[in-house]
Design a protein around this motif. Sequence first.
Motif, short mmCIF file in Angstrom:
data_model
loop_
_atom_site.label_atom_id
_atom_site.label_comp_id
_atom_site.label_asym_id
_atom_site.label_seq_id
_atom_site.Cartn_x
_atom_site.Cartn_y
_atom_site.Cartn_z
N ARG A 55 19.09 61.37 57.45
CA ARG A 55 18.31 62.60 57.56
C ARG A 55 17.27 62.61 56.46
N ARG A 56 16.02 62.72 56.87
CA ARG A 56 14.98 62.77 55.85
C ARG A 56 13.95 63.81 56.27
N ASP A 57 13.62 64.73 55.40
CA ASP A 57 12.68 65.82 55.68
C ASP A 57 13.06 66.57 56.96
N GLY A 58 14.34 66.80 57.12
CA GLY A 58 14.79 67.57 58.28
C GLY A 58 14.76 66.81 59.59
N LYS A 59 14.39 65.50 59.51
CA LYS A 59 14.34 64.74 60.76
C LYS A 59 15.37 63.60 60.69
N ASP A 60 15.94 63.27 61.84
CA ASP A 60 16.84 62.14 61.89
C ASP A 60 16.04 60.86 62.05
#
Lengths: 264, 260
Positions: free
Chosen positions: A14-19
Motif C-alpha cells: 500500500r502506497r499513497d492509499g493505492k495498492d
Amino acid sequence: MSAIEFKDVCRTFRRDGKDLLILDRINLTVADKEFVAIVGPSGCGKTTCMRMAAGLEFPSTGTVSVSGKQVIEPGPDRAVVFQQFALFPWKSVHENIDFGLRAKGLPETERQKIIAHYIGLMNLKGYESAFPHQLSGGMQQRVAIARAYALDPEALLMDEPFGALDAQTRVVMQEELVKLARKNPRTVLFITHAVEEAVYLADRVVIMTSRPGKVKEILDIKSVRETENWDQHQKIEDVMDLASFVHLRSRIWKSLREEHAGDH
Amino acid sequence: MFVGSRLSTVLLVLAAMIVLWYVATTITGLVGPARLPQPLEVWQSFVAIATDGYGNGRLHQHVLHSLKLVAMGFTVAVCVGVPLGLWMGHSRRAEALINPTFLLLRPIPPLAWIPLAIVWLGLGDAAKILVIFVAAFVPSVINSYTGVRNIDKPVLEAARMLGIRRFSFVREVLVPGSLPMIFTGLRLSLQASWTTLVAAELIGALYGLGSILNQAAQDIYPAMIMVAMIFVGICGATTTWLLGQVEARAMPWRHERALQ
C-alpha cells in the motif's frame, strides 16, 4: 519433494492509499539440493521473494512453503545471508557462528566441531576471536556464509550476498561459493542482479519481468555446465570465456534488456 | 605516550589558568577581591573547610554526602530508565502506552519538581534523591529507546532467523546493540544528576556541596564559594571519567583495532 515452493504468490504494497502490485502470480519450485538464482531488473520484487521464503515478509495471496511446510515466521531451517552481512558487531567470529547453534540447543562438543569445520572451509582460521569490524567486507561475508551453512538449514537464502563487495573480492567469493556448493550441495535461492554471477553459480536461472514481477523464463544451466564440464576450470574467468557460458549470458542479458526497454 | 601527553596538556592548561588568575587578582589587582577571590584565599578556605569544617561539617563529609545522593538518584534512575527505554524501543505497544505521558513530563525542568518533592517528602535527603532521579531518568529512557531503534534492521532479522528468543535476545542482541546509546544516556544522566543536586541542596540542606554554596553566599564568602564550585567540578569530572572506564570495558568490540 521440492524444497522451496511458491504457489500463486502475489504481493501488494500500500502506497499513497493505492495498492501497488509488486509480485504477480509467482509459481516457482526449487528442488531439493538445487541452486536457483533469480535475476531481474531492480524493483522487480526478487528480494521480496527471498524474504517471503525466509518468513520476513508474507504473500498477499498464495503460499510459500519450504519442505512442505508453509512459511509463517523466520527460523534456522531457512538460513539467510544478507547483503549487508548482518553480523553481530559485539560478537567475535566464533561467537557469531556459535549463536545460532546455541539457540538450536546443540551440545558444546558438536558446536565446536561444526564451527571449526566451517572456519576451515571459509578460510577464517586465525580470526576466530576477531570482531566483525576488524575484518574486510569479504571476510565478514564469509563469516555470514559460515554462520548460515553451520545451521545445517533446509534452504539457504542469499540476498545479493556479494553486492556490497569490491570486484576482486566478489570474484574470489564466487569461486569459493561454487566450491562450497559443489562439495556441500544445499537448496539455495540466490538473488542477484549480476548475470554472470547467476550463470556461474546456479543450476537454474529464473528471469523476472520488471514490476509487477512475474517469472519470465527459467533457464537450465546445470545441463550445459555438466555437458561442457565447466567445473574442470578453477578460475571464474576461464569459465566465463567458454562459448557455452557466453551464449547463456547473452541470452539472459537480452531477456533483461527487453524488461528495461519496457520501462520507457 | 598518547595518554601521557594528553594528561600533561591538561595539567599545563590548568597551571596556566591558575597563573592567569594569580596575575589578575594578586599581582596586578585588575580584578578586585569583591569580585574574584585570590588563589591564596581560596587555598586558605580549602584548608579551613578540610580541617576545621564549614557549614555543619568538614569538606569530605560534604563531598561524601553529595556523592551519596547523586549515586542513589542516578542508580535508581538508570535501573528504571534503561529497561523502560529498551522496552519502549522494542515494543510498539509499550511505546504507545508510555510515550504520551513521557512526552508531557519531559519538557518540565527537573528543578520544577523541587516544590512538589518538598511537599511530598520534606526537606530531607529523600526529596533531593527524588529530584535527581527525575533529572537523570529522562536521558536514560530516551537514549536507551533510541539505542534500540538504531540497531540495524538486518541484525534484528538475523537474530530472528537464527531463532534467538526472549532472554537470550534481550541479553545478547537488544542490550549490546543499544549499548553505545545507553552510555550516551548515562553520561547525560550523570551530568543532569550533578546539576540538579547542587540546585536541590541550595534549599535547606545541612550537608553537601550545594549547602556550602548556599551558606557561603549568605556569609558573603567568595573564596568558599569557589572551593565548593571547584569540588563540584572535580566530583562531576571524576564520576564521568569512571563512567568512561566502565564504558570502555563494557564494549570491548568498539576498541579493538582493525587487523592487517
